[in-house]
Design an enzyme around this catalytic site. Structure first.
Site, short mmCIF file in Angstrom:
data_model
loop_
_atom_site.label_atom_id
_atom_site.label_comp_id
_atom_site.label_asym_id
_atom_site.label_seq_id
_atom_site.Cartn_x
_atom_site.Cartn_y
_atom_site.Cartn_z
N ASP A 139 2.53 -2.76 3.04
CA ASP A 139 2.14 -2.01 4.23
C ASP A 139 1.75 -3.03 5.28
O ASP A 139 1.90 -4.24 5.07
CB ASP A 139 0.98 -1.04 3.91
CG ASP A 139 0.97 0.18 4.83
OD1 ASP A 139 0.96 -0.02 6.06
OD2 ASP A 139 0.96 1.32 4.33
N HIS B 164 5.35 0.55 8.95
CA HIS B 164 4.31 -0.08 8.13
C HIS B 164 4.79 -1.44 7.60
O HIS B 164 4.50 -1.80 6.45
CB HIS B 164 3.92 0.84 6.96
CG HIS B 164 3.20 2.08 7.40
ND1 HIS B 164 1.84 2.13 7.60
CD2 HIS B 164 3.66 3.31 7.74
CE1 HIS B 164 1.48 3.35 8.01
NE2 HIS B 164 2.58 4.09 8.11
N GLU C 72 5.72 7.83 9.52
CA GLU C 72 5.05 7.42 10.77
C GLU C 72 5.82 6.37 11.57
O GLU C 72 5.22 5.57 12.29
CB GLU C 72 3.63 6.88 10.44
CG GLU C 72 2.77 7.93 9.78
CD GLU C 72 1.36 7.46 9.41
OE1 GLU C 72 0.44 8.27 9.49
OE2 GLU C 72 1.18 6.29 9.05
C1 TNX Z 1 -1.50 8.25 6.50
S1 TNX Z 1 0.06 9.06 3.93
C2 TNX Z 1 -0.66 7.31 5.96
C3 TNX Z 1 -1.23 6.08 5.39
C4 TNX Z 1 -2.69 5.98 5.67
C5 TNX Z 1 -3.35 7.32 5.41
C6 TNX Z 1 -4.84 7.29 5.54
C7 TNX Z 1 1.06 8.36 4.76
C8 TNX Z 1 2.42 8.65 4.43
N1 TNX Z 1 0.68 7.53 5.75
O1 TNX Z 1 -0.53 4.97 5.89
O2 TNX Z 1 -3.22 5.01 4.87
O3 TNX Z 1 -2.83 8.26 6.30
O4 TNX Z 1 -5.42 8.51 5.12
#
Ligand code: TNX
Length: 526
Positions: free
Chosen positions: A196, A257, A315
């Site tokens: 990440d 990420h 994301e």
């Molecule tokens: C969202 S869950 C994210 C993570 C973060 C998390 C914190 C996801 C697919 N992405 O990168 O760590 O929220 O709650």
């Protein structure tokens, strides 16, 4: 006086009756029938199990009972026997073959028999027996259990736990402790979030800088010395998990990420975004594709039994602002009149194909439901609790899914209203909510078979120390374990709590910390 005493006695009987657990097993088995009499396990008694597991089983039974049990010589009479379901069938012809993970534990005055037709069934029967032994009475050096007939089988095939190693690194010892606890509570999927933005944690031989450079730092200390798993350590952990019937699913997050990887190999960057730095890989570059394929090829070799490689996919829009300026992206956008979403979609299709060609299904977060990936080769993880339509859509499209919505499955959310550290989002995740999942979730009946199971996720942005990681994970992980195993009609929170009281001291014995919901123990904030 007499009457008063009687009333007190009666009240004591009532409270006892209401709150006392019938047994100490977590997760609650499908059925537990107490029978007459007691089984007495004496020191040095014999255990029968197949050759390949008997040593491992003996170790667990001895840890649980302290009875110095031994492997049975031929024709010895045994106190504990692991037998095939067929042998029980001999007594009752109507019995069906036992399914994957299913077992029957028969505790008789003279012997405890564990019947199963799968290795995991024997293993889960063993866990149940170990739990009973750990909380059993000692009498003159022996262990005494009430006789019982226990029939048990998992509700879901996927009983998962995800650990984020990137934001803060846990390390081999903590991971093995976690795997031991998961096995004890009959969980079977360890989703390992190995890469990440804040650190790359898996050695890739062809690209050593991923770990020597990308492994440096974590979320709170960007200069922390490189922390990562060598390939040897990964193999060791995968084997450790396998012996405990846990499949390890690696996650290599892309195209977002990706800051840590891009720090090590800037030539594959998708450009510097305004809010999240160099968050993505270049989504339209052949050299980047080749780089990612090399990485995934090494990953595939390290996880031969995983069946799935998870490649994130979440994301991405957080960091794609500079994509239109990359020559390769510009070219395809202009040529085919594409939007950023289309570029992302094409990336997903190419990468999923790479993973499929390596012989794996792809795993991905629910953003991938619209990416047009092959239904039979893709598993989606529903995490956006505020987007139930994403789950609906995935199911309607015919994908298999794992349910792990932020609420109530994310363990980086706080668990008590007084807690200051950790996430909230229109509320938080108390133990009871995690326990109750997914029973209140409305889902059309015909989707049921597509839901493989449920999973808790520990994201580690706010958990700098192992002590706090434990504090956030336990005892909610036990609640999730029961939610994943036990049929809805057998779940009852108050009853779970009464059994949980018997397990908190066991966690402590294993060196695992926890939040104590019964005393509202002080918050561990870092
Ligand atoms: C969202 S869950 C994210 C993570 C973060 C998390 C914190 C996801 C697919 N992405 O990168 O760590 O929220 O709650």
């Amino acid at each position: 006086m007499m009457i008063k005493q009687l009333i007190t006695l009666f009240a004591a009987f009532l409270t006892c009756h209401v709150s006392a657990a019938e047994h100490s097993i977590i997760p609650q088995p499908v059925s537990y029938q107490k029978a007459d009499g007691y089984f007495v396990l004496k020191p040095g008694a014999f255990v029968y199990a197949s050759h390949d597991v008997v040593g491992f089983y003996l170790k667990q039974l001895n840890d649980a009972s302290g009875q110095d049990l031994r492997m049975a010589p031929a024709d010895a009479s045994c106190a504990i026997q692991f037998l095939s379901g067929e042998m029980r069938k001999g007594q009752d012809k109507k019995l069906e073959k036992l399914g994957e993970g299913e077992y029957h534990l028969s505790i008789l005055p003279t012997v405890a028999n564990i019947y199963a037709d799968s290795a995991s069934g024997h293993f889960y029967g063993l866990q149940t027996l170990c739990q009973l032994l750990r909380t059993s009475e000692h009498n003159d050096g022996a262990r005494t259990l009430p006789c019982a007939e226990i029939s048990d089988a998992p509700r879901f095939g996927w009983r998962g736990y995800m650990l984020d190693e990137s934001r803060h690194f846990s390390g081999t010892e903590a991971v093995k402790r976690t795997l031991d606890a998961m096995a004890y509570y009959k969980m079977n999927r360890f989703h390992w979030h190995l890469t990440d933005s804040h650190g790359w944690r898996i050695e890739i031989k062809k690209y050593p800088k991923l770990t020597t450079v990308g492994g440096i730092g974590n979320l709170t200390d960007p200069k922390a010395p490189a922390a990562f798993y060598t390939q040897e350590q990964i193999k060791d952990i995968v084997a450790y998990a396998k012996a405990r019937h846990i499949t390890v699913i690696p996650e290599i997050d892309m195209p977002g990420h990706a800051n840590a990887a891009v720090r090590a190999y800037p030539q594959y960057s998708g450009g510097k975004s305004s809010k999240h730095g160099e968050f993505t890989f270049n989504p339209a570059d052949e050299a980047t594709d080749a780089f990612l394929k090399d990485i995934l090829t090494e990953v595939a070799a390290l996880f031969p039994d995983a069946g799935i490689i998870h490649y994130g996919g979440d994301e991405v829009h957080f960091g794609w602002d500079k994509w239109p300026e990359l020559p390769q992206v510009k070219k395809i956008m202009e040529k085919d009149n594409l939007k950023l979403k289309d570029v992302e979609r094409l990336f997903n299709q190419r990468l999923a194909k790479v993973i499929n060609e390596l012989g794996y299904k792809t795993g991905g977060w629910d953003e991938l439901s619209g990416a047009g990936l092959p239904r039979d080769k893709t598993l989606l993880f529903w995490w956006r609790h505020d987007k139930p339509q994403a789950l609906d859509y995935a199911l309607k499209e015919g994908y298999e899914v794992v349910l792990c919505p932020r609420r109530p499955c994310y363990l980086d959310f706080v668990q008590h209203e007084s807690h200051k550290s950790g996430r909230r989002w229109g509320g938080f995740n108390p133990l009871a909510d995690t326990y109750g999942f997914p029973d209140a979730l409305e889902m059309p009946e015909n989707y049921r078979g597509k839901v493989l199971g449920i999973q808790a996720c520990l994201w580690t942005e706010t958990t700098v120390t192992q002590e706090r990681r434990d504090f956030m994970a336990y005892p909610r992980l036990l609640a999730l374990a029961e939610a994943a195993w036990t049929p809805t009609k057998r779940k009852e929170f108050a009853n779970f709590e009464s059994r949980l009281k018997l397990h908190l001291p066991q966690l402590k014995q294993r060196g695992i910390g926890y939040y104590d919901p019964f005393t509202n123990s002080p918050e561990i904030t870092k």
